[in-house]
Write an enzyme that holds these catalytic residues in place. Structure first.
Site, PDB file in Angstrom:
ATOM      1  N   ARG A  74       0.791  -1.223   0.000  1.00 56.81           N
ATOM      2  CA  ARG A  74       0.000   0.000   0.000  1.00 56.81           C
ATOM      3  C   ARG A  74       0.824   1.273   0.000  1.00 56.81           C
ATOM      4  O   ARG A  74       0.581   2.179  -0.790  1.00 56.81           O
ATOM      5  CB  ARG A  74      -0.922   0.056   1.232  1.00 56.81           C
ATOM      6  CG  ARG A  74      -2.185  -0.705   1.099  1.00 56.81           C
ATOM      7  CD  ARG A  74      -2.607  -1.213   2.449  1.00 56.81           C
ATOM      8  NE  ARG A  74      -1.640  -2.189   2.900  1.00 56.81           N
ATOM      9  CZ  ARG A  74      -1.693  -3.473   2.581  1.00 56.81           C
ATOM     10  NH1 ARG A  74      -2.670  -3.922   1.864  1.00 56.81           N
ATOM     11  NH2 ARG A  74      -0.762  -4.316   2.991  1.00 56.81           N
ATOM     12  N   THR A  75       1.789   1.349   0.907  1.00 55.81           N
ATOM     13  CA  THR A  75       2.505   2.622   1.036  1.00 55.81           C
ATOM     14  C   THR A  75       3.285   2.909  -0.241  1.00 55.81           C
ATOM     15  O   THR A  75       3.259   4.020  -0.774  1.00 55.81           O
ATOM     16  CB  THR A  75       3.425   2.586   2.271  1.00 55.81           C
ATOM     17  OG1 THR A  75       2.650   2.170   3.392  1.00 55.81           O
ATOM     18  CG2 THR A  75       4.021   3.940   2.560  1.00 55.81           C
ATOM     19  N   HIS A 107       5.572   5.905  11.385  1.00 52.19           N
ATOM     20  CA  HIS A 107       4.966   5.790  10.054  1.00 52.19           C
ATOM     21  C   HIS A 107       4.021   6.988   9.923  1.00 52.19           C
ATOM     22  O   HIS A 107       2.797   6.842   9.948  1.00 52.19           O
ATOM     23  CB  HIS A 107       4.200   4.466   9.973  1.00 52.19           C
ATOM     24  CG  HIS A 107       3.841   4.028   8.593  1.00 52.19           C
ATOM     25  ND1 HIS A 107       3.961   4.836   7.481  1.00 52.19           N
ATOM     26  CD2 HIS A 107       3.346   2.835   8.140  1.00 52.19           C
ATOM     27  CE1 HIS A 107       3.554   4.161   6.414  1.00 52.19           C
ATOM     28  NE2 HIS A 107       3.181   2.952   6.791  1.00 52.19           N
ATOM     29  N   ARG A 136      11.498   3.718   3.089  1.00 59.10           N
ATOM     30  CA  ARG A 136      11.089   2.744   4.105  1.00 59.10           C
ATOM     31  C   ARG A 136      12.313   1.884   4.384  1.00 59.10           C
ATOM     32  O   ARG A 136      12.998   1.436   3.460  1.00 59.10           O
ATOM     33  CB  ARG A 136       9.934   1.888   3.610  1.00 59.10           C
ATOM     34  CG  ARG A 136       9.677   0.708   4.536  1.00 59.10           C
ATOM     35  CD  ARG A 136       8.422  -0.032   4.209  1.00 59.10           C
ATOM     36  NE  ARG A 136       7.237   0.715   4.615  1.00 59.10           N
ATOM     37  CZ  ARG A 136       6.022   0.185   4.673  1.00 59.10           C
ATOM     38  NH1 ARG A 136       5.815  -1.071   4.339  1.00 59.10           N
ATOM     39  NH2 ARG A 136       4.987   0.908   5.054  1.00 59.10           N
ATOM     40  N   LYS A 158      26.397  -4.124  -2.944  1.00 59.82           N
ATOM     41  CA  LYS A 158      27.866  -4.054  -2.993  1.00 59.82           C
ATOM     42  C   LYS A 158      28.446  -3.483  -1.703  1.00 59.82           C
ATOM     43  O   LYS A 158      29.647  -3.363  -1.561  1.00 59.82           O
ATOM     44  CB  LYS A 158      28.291  -3.173  -4.173  1.00 59.82           C
ATOM     45  CG  LYS A 158      27.744  -3.653  -5.501  1.00 59.82           C
ATOM     46  CD  LYS A 158      28.131  -2.701  -6.620  1.00 59.82           C
ATOM     47  CE  LYS A 158      27.409  -3.091  -7.893  1.00 59.82           C
ATOM     48  NZ  LYS A 158      27.550  -2.068  -8.942  1.00 59.82           N
TER      49      LYS A 158
HETATM   50  C1  NCD Z   1       2.058  -1.069   8.140  1.00 62.30           C
HETATM   51  C2  NCD Z   1       3.564  -0.934   8.231  1.00 62.30           C
HETATM   52  O1  NCD Z   1       4.276  -1.258   7.277  1.00 62.30           O
HETATM   53  O2  NCD Z   1       3.994  -0.449   9.256  1.00 62.30           O
HETATM   54  N1  NCD Z   1       1.616  -1.301   6.836  1.00 62.30           N
HETATM   55  C3  NCD Z   1       1.236  -0.210   6.092  1.00 62.30           C
HETATM   56  O3  NCD Z   1       2.022   0.656   5.788  1.00 62.30           O
HETATM   57  N2  NCD Z   1      -0.065  -0.112   5.776  1.00 62.30           N
HETATM   58  C4  NCD Z   1       1.491  -2.009   9.108  1.00 62.30           C
HETATM   59  C5  NCD Z   1       1.918  -3.427   9.109  1.00 62.30           C
HETATM   60  O4  NCD Z   1       2.781  -3.847   8.355  1.00 62.30           O
HETATM   61  O5  NCD Z   1       1.328  -4.152   9.915  1.00 62.30           O
END
Ligand code: NCD
Length: 321
Positions: free
Chosen positions: A66-67, A146, A117, A96
């Site tokens: 999703r993100t 997040h 991320r 590397k």
């Molecule tokens: C979350 C995350 O990656 O922190 N997912 C997301 O971004 N919707 C929550 C999760 O992984 O449980």
């Protein structure tokens, strides 16, 4: 001289890095919400002017559906373009042995912002400390924060109830490791008279340090372990999974049983006006039958709001809105 892009936002997003809910005051949160609402009402041709000529790099060192996709679609719908790295530990010079810092130094020459991320807490801050020319957006730093998820969750709650104060919420899941929850609690703590029932087994409850931090920030927190302790007057239920990848011993995660959201529980403890949210991915902590309930908005409104919120943030940081 290097600019400090990662300080308090105070309503001025231009070229700021978005790393933590700590940077936000209520004015800045409302600005994101208002811009999300504005973009939602724009024509495709008008929204596609907002990031025209801009390039955003998506650097995702951890799995994401999703993100990653919503940042990609947000950039593209606003007329910008993306450089997309899923899994740079296998596909970039990280293989590397290039450090995160060096990777950032390279990419800041190619684009106007980096969305990152990473599995380590503080990685987004490190990226922001390294970047000289461009802002960094934190799409999740290990068990840290997040922030864009919390902002989209708050937008979702605001759209339903027209406020972010005087709310009663039930949140279930992993308060030790879920970064989305950390950011959400920080966000809701900025508003008065919010009461949150935190529903989890003891092993996954807030550390006592975190508990005290949120209390000091003004949240009313009630920690519960049994379904019978759920009140009937919640505005929202928000479910999350166990963050098994963050446990030192993965076996330990398997043994932990977190509460399951079932249609039976909804009948017993739900009400007509509430909404049901989930950060996703759902594993088995919400029965699939619940998906059919009109109050469950995790597969529709919450996801759509995620795109508008990320569009708003990108436009505020990079564009003219
Ligand atoms: C979350 C995350 O990656 O922190 N997912 C997301 O971004 N919707 C929550 C999760 O992984 O449980």
């Amino acid at each position: 001289m290097k600019k400090n892009r990662s300080g308090a936002i105070k309503g001025n997003f231009k070229n700021k890095s978005i790393l933590s809910l700590d940077q936000f005051d209520t004015y800045s949160i409302m600005k994101v919400i208002n811009r999300a609402e504005k973009i939602r009402k724009m024509t495709i041709s008008n929204m596609s002017k907002l990031l025209k000529g801009k390039v955003v790099t998506l650097l995702f060192y951890e799995p994401s559906s999703r993100t990653f996709s919503s940042f990609a679609v947000s950039t593209k719908r606003l007329g910008g373009q993306t450089i997309e790295y899923q899994n740079p530990f296998q596909t970039s010079s990280a293989v590397k042995g290039e450090t995160l810092e060096d990777t950032i130094k390279v990419f800041e020459n190619y684009c106007n912002a980096i969305v990152i991320r990473h599995p380590e807490i503080g990685a987004a801050q490190r990226a922001a400390d390294t970047a000289i020319k461009i802002p960094i957006l934190n799409a999740g730093d290990g068990g840290g924060e997040h922030p864009t998820q919390a902002l989209l969750d708050m937008y979702t709650i605001y759209r339903k109830f027209g406020r972010l104060d005087k709310l009663v919420g039930l949140i279930s899941g992993d308060f030790r490791y879920a970064r989305a929850l950390r950011s959400l609690l920080k966000g809701l703590a900025k508003y008065k008279n919010n009461t949150l029932y935190l529903f989890s087994p003891k092993e996954l409850s807030l550390t006592r340090e975190d508990y005290k931090i949120y209390l000091d920030r003004g949240l009313n927190i009630i920690e519960i372990q049994k379904e019978s302790q759920i009140p009937n007057n919640c505005n929202f239920w928000y479910w999350t999974r166990v963050q098994k990848e963050r446990f030192k011993n993965p076996q330990e995660a398997k043994q932990i049983k977190i509460p399951t959201l079932t249609t039976k529980l909804l009948k017993q403890k739900g009400n007509n006006k509430m909404i049901i949210m989930h950060v996703l991915p759902r594993i088995d902590e919400v029965d699939v039958d619940v998906d059919e309930d009109p109050r469950a908005i995790y597969f529709n409104e919450q996801l759509q709001n995620g795109v508008y919120t990320r569009m708003a943030l990108l436009a505020l940081v990079l564009g003219k809105i």
